[in-house]
Design an enzyme around this catalytic site. Structure first.
Site: not given
Ligand code: MSP
Length: 534
Positions: A315, A134, A312, A156, A159, A25, A22, A131
């Site tokens: 995905k 991560c 953030k 987390c 996430h 990146h 995405h 996690c």
């Protein structure tokens, strides 16, 4: 023997292949590409590495869900998505590393064997949270109270999900031995972790004291088996981080091209990373290198996040926007320009179609695009497409020469700070000045009388020479449009390839010879459909 001349070595993180890329990146890769293109135009030797992180639980689970083997999963995604996206964003990387490649696998095994021989690996058991998002062993301080369906649990922070509880017999890395060496290193060299907020975060983590950490996993199959205990694979981060050296010849036979490359690039100049993976790069990684007797990175630069709805883009949260979606509409140059210009590198930022459209129109189409088409059209109309010789100049042109000198120096300095927005801003100020100059000088009025043709020649020469310098300075950001502009103003014919032009000499006035053929050509930044309609 002469020492090998150092190359400027830049890396991006290697991206997890659990899904397609995405714009988050693409953002890091674009920054790496702009930075390395700039350094190439300083005449430096450069090495720009990117790649993919293929092992670990996260990728393995994605493959299982996709109903294929992990190898099939990563092969398909790497070939269909991760490699093509580099072309989509117009990145000119020197290499692309996959962690399933033999060169990586062999060298990772060798590296850990060395570290074990040096006394920094021992066996123990790990019990605690992990996690998978991560791929990280978590400390209680890393977790935050959950919300919604996870209300009442610790989750987390990245996430938003509770970590899994692990209980495994593992091999441990003696990270705790490196608390003081790292503190000493960073106190002596605050530029090694940037920006300042990242430096402070790392220092406070270090001052809290480091504890030893598992370097292997016994319950994971998709990874690199340890050479001394094949029942365990290297913990995915302690496999992935090594890409930065395995891809440039660490452990290669002496006196080979690869060994020479390692000498030429290591220690790395800049690791570009998202701020979520700062600790891995600025704490674990240098400790691993020290344990192996290698130099730590010169600098780790943690940039901010692209946000969606204040969070953030990810995905996992299904908020990722594919780079093609934006690039199909605006083109790769505008994509590169927008993300480097609109978000201060090191801070978070949001993408919006409205903001991007507005900047495209005002800064690219109306700002630079219009200047180029006006200047080239006027050379066509008043001088039959041949660049006139510069006539007498006044303080107005002298001011432009001085401003250009300052622009080059300041933009260059911004790049040293990885302040891409600042560097672009310097060039933009110069472009605005030239646009103002055209408006004030009114060349279309000067063209009305033979007597002012000399002044007209000066104005058009000044604008085209300015465009020549702008092409050099903007080429690392917008290589396609600047290549076109370079041809249109006759610079390719007279001065050679744009990528061979040096940033430092961009301000040397008078490089375009009179008489070169100038033509309007196609529009650099064509007007676009309303994004609402796509
Ligand atoms: N595989 C690890 C990195 C190993 S490096 C030895 C990993 N991969 S990742 O695919 O999850 O993300 C890698 C990087 O992608 C981030 O560090 C960051 O550079 C970039 N980004 C991913 N999402 C992003 C945003 N939403 N915003 C900005 N950059 C983002 O972590």
């Amino acid at each position: 023997m002469n020492p090998v001349a150092k190359s400027f070595y830049v890396t991006t993180p290697i991206y997890y292949v659990n899904d397609a890329p995405h714009i988050g990146h693409a953002y890091t890769s674009t920054a790496g590409d702009v930075l390395t293109r700039w350094h190439r135009q300083r005449g430096e030797k450069v090495w720009f590495l990117t790649g993919v992180d293929e092992h670990g639980t996260k990728v393995e689970r994605a493959a299982v869900q996709g109903g294929v083997t992990p190898q099939e999963w990563v092969d398909a995604l790497v070939n269909d998505s991760w490699k093509p996206v580099l072309e989509t964003i117009d990145a000119k990387n020197d290499d692309f590393i996959r962690t399933t490649e033999a060169r990586h696998v062999e060298r990772v095994r060798k590296f850990w064997e060395n570290v074990k021989e040096n006394g920094y690996v021992y066996s123990d058991s790990y019990e605690g949270p992990y996690c998978v998002g991560c791929e990280e062993f978590k400390f209680p301080a890393d977790l935050v109270p959950g919300t919604g369906e996870f209300e009442g649990s610790q989750v987390c922070a990245v996430h938003g999900r509770p970590p899994e509880e692990l209980s495994e017999d593992n091999w441990f890395f003696k990270l705790s031995d490196f608390t003081q060496p790292l503190i000493d290193r960073y106190e002596a060299n605050p530029n090694a972790v940037r920006p300042a907020s990242a430096y402070n975060e790392v220092m406070s983590f270090l001052r809290g004291g480091l504890v030893d950490i598992s370097m292997s996993r016994s319950s994971v199959k998709w990874g690199i088996p340890l050479s001394w205990d094949e029942s365990q694979v290297v913990y995915v981060w302690f496999d992935a981080l090594l890409n930065y050296i395995t891809a440039v010849g660490y452990g290669a036979e002496p006196a080979t091209t690869e060994a020479e490359l390692f000498e030429r690039v290591w220690p790395v100049d800049v690791h570009l990373v998202g701020k979520d993976i700062l600790r891995f790069h600025a704490v674990y990684w240098p400790a691993m290198l020290m344990a192996a007797g290698l130099e730590p990175p010169k600098q780790v630069f943690a940039h901010g996040w692209l946000l969606v709805g204040g969070e953030k883009m990810s995905k996992t949260k299904l908020t990722g926007i594919a780079p093609e979606l934006i690039i199909d509409h605006f083109g790769s140059d505008a994509f590169r320009y927008y993300f480097m210009r609109a978000i201060a590198f090191g801070q978070d930022g949001s993408f919006s179609w409205e903001d991007m459209s507005a900047r495209y129109t005002s800064e690219l189409a109306n700002g630079l695009g219009n200047l180029v088409s006006r200047a080239t059209a006027m050379v066509g109309k008043y001088f039959e497409g041949q660049l006139p010789a510069e006539g007498p100049i006044s303080h107005v042109e002298k001011t432009i020469h001085a401003l250009l000198t300052k622009t080059v120096v300041d933009a260059n300095a911004c790049i040293d700070e990885l302040d891409f927005a600042g560097a672009i801003g310097q060039v933009r100020t110069f472009i605005e000045h030239i646009n103002g100059y055209v408006t004030e000088q009114e060349p279309w009025v000067l063209a009305k009388s033979e007597e002012t043709y000399g002044a007209l020649a000066t104005v058009l020469y000044t604008v085209c020479e300015s465009l020549r310098a702008i092409a050099v300075l903007y080429n690392p950001v917008m290589p396609k449009a600047m290549g076109l502009m370079w041809s249109n103003i006759g610079a390719r014919e007279a001065l050679g390839e744009l990528c061979d032009q040096r940033v430092e000499s961009a301000s040397t006035w008078g490089q375009l010879p009179a008489g070169v053929r100038v033509h309007k050509g196609e529009s650099l930044f064509p007007r676009l459909e309303d994004p609402e309609s796509i």
